[in-house]
Design an enzyme around this catalytic site. Structure first.
Site: not given
Length: 296
Positions: A118-120, A135, A146, A194, A197, A236
């Protein structure tokens, strides 16, 4: 490589059905040395939808791929507009009983580590500060030119200033943190570069079609090697990024146990699959083991 998700996978008919007995979970955790591998199903009780469960977002939504994001300015506009709106809801999500139970097991010394697909950021918010975010995390942003990393909160503030009044009504929220919007709704949304840069900014997550950093994969493989067993929670295991660790554990002769309501791609490698809801099940297991769970 994290491949584009698909709904075409179906479980083999010769696999045994899941059990509703949580006893094996308690036994595994009671023995200690357990490595937890969690998926989107663990966060559904926090209000974050999953990809493949009942009503999962893949039935109506195809996640952004790395190739699309890097190749098209319009794709990036669509992604950031949807993600910026989705963050207002996604960012309010709080750890549920399942996350808190995992953190409690860790504090008791029963776990060898935590890997999450999970990315939470909810494992860390619950207290599992050492969780490996396979992930990445939506809480960070990375520059593709950069390599500088910065806070997603800071970018959100900049996007609010650059897009005053942006408040379309979304059809739904997705597991990757974006909201379902039409092309007309995202038209005119201003994407920011960004600050160091002027390079392209991307959330510090592994998109579908992108490769998980090798050093992160090796860190997870080392956790599997050092663990006594593997406990899969709410995944899953359709994509190889998580399934490979299940295969590694099984090939090493380490017991694998899966807690997931639906059949998974890893069932054939598991001792059993417990088909029960995660929050209540893990809370009950904690009580059985005398482990105190934070009830915030």
């Amino acid at each position: 490589m994290r491949t584009r998700p698909t709904l075409n996978w179906t479980p083999a008919e010769d696999l045994p059905p899941g059990t509703t007995d949580a006893g094996p979970v308690a036994e595994m955790l009671g023995a200690g040395g357990v490595l937890v591998l969690s998926g989107a199903g663990l966060s559904t009780e926090s209000g974050i939808p999953d990809y493949r469960g009942e009503g999962g977002s893949l039935s109506r939504h195809t996640p952004m791929t790395y190739q699309d994001f890097t190749a098209s300015e319009q794709a990036r506009r669509r992604y950031w507009a949807r993600s910026h709106l989705g963050l207002r809801t996604f960012g309010r999500a709080r750890p549920n009983a399942g996350h808190r139970a995992v953190a409690a097991f860790e504090r008791r010394g029963l776990l060898a580590g935590v890997i999450t697909q999970n990315v939470d950021g909810l494992h860390r918010a619950a207290g599992s500060e050492g969780a490996v975010e396979l992930h990445g995390s939506l809480g960070r942003v990375v520059c593709l030119s950069c390599g500088a990393r910065s806070s997603r909160g800071e970018l959100a503030r900049r996007l609010e200033e650059a897009n005053p009044g942006f408040a379309p009504v979304a059809a739904a929220l997705n597991p990757d943190g974006d909201a379902d919007l039409t092309d007309e709704q995202v038209e005119g949304f201003r994407v920011l570069p960004c600050t160091l840069c002027d390079g392209i900014l991307k959330p510090d997550v592994v998109f579908f079609g992108e490769t998980v950093p090798p050093e992160r994969v090796e860190r997870c493989r080392a956790l599997v090697r050092d663990a006594a067993s593997l406990l899969v929670l709410g995944s899953s295991l359709t994509v190889m990024s998580g399934l490979r660790f299940v295969r590694q554990a099984a090939e090493a002769g380490k017991p694998v146990l899966i807690v997931n309501r639906d059949a998974t791609r890893g069932d054939r490698h598991a001792v059993t699959r417990v088909a029960l809801p995660l929050g209540p099940t893990l809370t009950a297991v904690a009580a059985r083991l005398g482990v105190s769970v934070d009830v915030r």
